[in-house]
Design a protein around this motif. Sequence first.
Motif, mmCIF file in Angstrom:
data_model
loop_
_atom_site.group_PDB
_atom_site.id
_atom_site.type_symbol
_atom_site.label_atom_id
_atom_site.label_comp_id
_atom_site.label_asym_id
_atom_site.label_seq_id
_atom_site.Cartn_x
_atom_site.Cartn_y
_atom_site.Cartn_z
ATOM 1 N N UNK A 1 0.964 -1.430 -0.109
ATOM 2 C CA UNK A 1 0.044 0.151 -0.056
ATOM 3 C C UNK A 1 0.942 1.271 0.030
ATOM 4 N N UNK A 2 1.050 1.857 -1.082
ATOM 5 C CA UNK A 2 1.889 3.021 -1.424
ATOM 6 C C UNK A 2 0.837 4.364 -1.867
ATOM 7 N N UNK A 3 0.611 5.306 -1.124
ATOM 8 C CA UNK A 3 -0.133 6.244 -1.545
ATOM 9 C C UNK A 3 0.466 7.558 -2.054
ATOM 10 N N UNK A 4 1.822 7.663 -1.658
ATOM 11 C CA UNK A 4 2.499 9.067 -1.975
ATOM 12 C C UNK A 4 3.875 8.741 -1.982
ATOM 13 N N UNK A 5 4.658 9.386 -2.519
ATOM 14 C CA UNK A 5 6.249 9.261 -2.488
ATOM 15 C C UNK A 5 6.789 10.536 -1.720
ATOM 16 N N UNK A 6 5.796 11.326 -0.892
ATOM 17 C CA UNK A 6 6.221 12.287 -0.047
ATOM 18 C C UNK A 6 5.983 12.100 1.549
ATOM 19 N N UNK A 7 7.107 12.516 2.439
ATOM 20 C CA UNK A 7 6.794 12.121 3.587
ATOM 21 C C UNK A 7 5.503 12.986 4.290
ATOM 22 N N UNK B 1 10.641 4.788 3.925
ATOM 23 C CA UNK B 1 11.542 5.605 3.094
ATOM 24 C C UNK B 1 11.525 4.751 1.693
ATOM 25 N N UNK B 2 11.707 5.770 0.362
ATOM 26 C CA UNK B 2 11.982 5.416 -0.791
ATOM 27 C C UNK B 2 12.908 4.214 -0.936
ATOM 28 N N UNK B 3 14.158 4.579 -0.347
ATOM 29 C CA UNK B 3 15.024 3.529 -0.506
ATOM 30 C C UNK B 3 14.657 2.113 0.338
ATOM 31 N N UNK B 4 14.076 2.084 1.370
ATOM 32 C CA UNK B 4 13.390 0.925 1.944
ATOM 33 C C UNK B 4 12.578 0.099 0.861
ATOM 34 N N UNK B 5 11.683 0.982 0.315
ATOM 35 C CA UNK B 5 10.668 0.311 -0.708
ATOM 36 C C UNK B 5 11.323 -0.062 -1.913
ATOM 37 N N UNK B 6 12.367 0.428 -2.487
ATOM 38 C CA UNK B 6 13.094 -0.083 -3.398
ATOM 39 C C UNK B 6 13.927 -1.417 -2.989
ATOM 40 N N UNK B 7 14.601 -1.504 -1.732
ATOM 41 C CA UNK B 7 14.936 -2.392 -1.297
ATOM 42 C C UNK B 7 14.124 -3.825 -1.311
ATOM 43 N N UNK B 8 12.933 -3.525 -0.794
ATOM 44 C CA UNK B 8 12.002 -4.536 -0.525
ATOM 45 C C UNK B 8 11.366 -5.183 -1.888
ATOM 46 N N UNK B 9 11.117 -4.216 -2.613
ATOM 47 C CA UNK B 9 10.504 -4.617 -3.929
ATOM 48 C C UNK B 9 11.668 -5.432 -4.939
ATOM 49 N N UNK C 1 7.700 8.367 -11.386
ATOM 50 C CA UNK C 1 9.049 7.865 -11.064
ATOM 51 C C UNK C 1 9.423 6.910 -10.042
ATOM 52 N N UNK C 2 8.607 6.940 -8.946
ATOM 53 C CA UNK C 2 8.458 5.894 -7.982
ATOM 54 C C UNK C 2 7.844 4.616 -8.398
ATOM 55 N N UNK C 3 6.930 4.783 -9.151
ATOM 56 C CA UNK C 3 6.242 3.396 -9.792
ATOM 57 C C UNK C 3 7.504 2.727 -10.698
ATOM 58 N N UNK C 4 8.005 3.579 -11.547
ATOM 59 C CA UNK C 4 8.965 2.834 -12.420
ATOM 60 C C UNK C 4 10.127 2.379 -11.765
ATOM 61 N N UNK C 5 10.585 2.943 -10.700
ATOM 62 C CA UNK C 5 11.682 2.230 -9.822
ATOM 63 C C UNK C 5 11.195 1.088 -9.402
ATOM 64 N N UNK C 6 9.927 0.985 -8.811
ATOM 65 C CA UNK C 6 9.507 -0.355 -7.793
ATOM 66 C C UNK C 6 9.086 -1.565 -8.936
ATOM 67 N N UNK D 1 4.329 -5.558 -10.938
ATOM 68 C CA UNK D 1 3.505 -6.346 -12.102
ATOM 69 C C UNK D 1 1.908 -5.909 -12.205
ATOM 70 N N UNK D 2 1.432 -5.298 -11.149
ATOM 71 C CA UNK D 2 -0.002 -4.743 -11.210
ATOM 72 C C UNK D 2 -0.113 -3.675 -10.482
ATOM 73 N N UNK D 3 -0.450 -2.457 -11.155
ATOM 74 C CA UNK D 3 -0.782 -1.282 -10.188
ATOM 75 C C UNK D 3 -2.215 -0.908 -10.057
ATOM 76 N N UNK D 4 -2.772 -0.960 -9.023
ATOM 77 C CA UNK D 4 -4.238 -0.603 -8.522
ATOM 78 C C UNK D 4 -4.430 0.600 -8.019
#
Length: 373
Positions: free
Chosen positions: A109-115, A131-139, A166-171, A174-177
Amino acid sequence: MNVINFHLTNLCNYKCTYCFGKFPDKTQLTFEQACAVVDNIARCFSKNGITDGRINLAGGEPLLCPYLEELIDYINAYGIKVSVITNGSLLTEEIIKGWKDKVYCIGLSIDTALVEINVAIGRCCNNKTISTKQLIRLTQAIHRNGIKLKINTVVSKLNMNEDMTELYKRLKPDRLKLLQMEIVDGVNDCAKNLSISNRAFDKFCERHKNCCGDTIPEYSDDMENSYLMINPQGEFQVNNKGEYKIYGSCLEKELTEMLDDAEISEERFNARYGKGSKTEIVTTKICIFGGHPTWINGIKERLVNARFFKDSDLHSLDIIRNAEEIWIQSNAISHSFYGKVLDAARVNGIPVRYFVYAGTKKCLEQIKFKKSS
């Protein structure tokens, strides 16, 4: 209907103001009771000949459920697919590695890229958010372990103008809802002031339509009578006209019986989970102009991605630009408005079709024929 959403817990370390996964009863099933619910779901799948069933584990935050790992193993023993929806804050690369070959899909569940927007939403703990860095590592770990990645984004007044491309493309989901924020009476109606119009939601979807090969927009009423939910007390409930209706407990009654009693929209369910067959119109983006109210109510159930326009009501040309086809029911449209619609279609290069029947069944068959020809 092969996807059941099992909300394991009401507990969550975040306090998202518009969350629909809140439940008044704070009690939680024991592991044995949760297994009994899974047994019931398995019987339902078996009785209905469903061989591709999936149980979606949600919350609250499912990672706060003390027996999550054991329940995943129990579901796997049935050969039923498992997916997990999480805010990601408690997820680790080690957990993801342990889910390899056990969990079919992880939904973040990701609603924004902004803190600051996360904090405004309540998607944080003590003002600390992922953080974005955490999300990238997880994905990256999700992809590395062969697990499908889905991202859910709820769109409200707080984030409707944001560009998350930009965030979506980095993560690389397979599906974006993309979900228009929905209000459920007695659950999140305190967030009514954050609701947005269809036009605002359409603009957000248009901005992000190329971020993923499988992007699904879900309007606020699409979840009604299509999201099959078992709450943390084991009760089967469905969002019916903006409020949760409970049909019984999975500890006392067969799920198959409760599904028969519930007012489930098969068309909306198929649209949500991408199960529309070639003979059903469930995903075509259509703008329909004209038609009497009774006719519109009869046809709209089968055309879940259609947008209907009354005479002289164009809303926004953005909606027309996104359409694959424009259909006109000429028995309830003025000549002047008809001309405006044709002009808009011509400018945007969208084909115009005409209904030649008055009945809903014939009109649906006409659309099907056009799509298959």
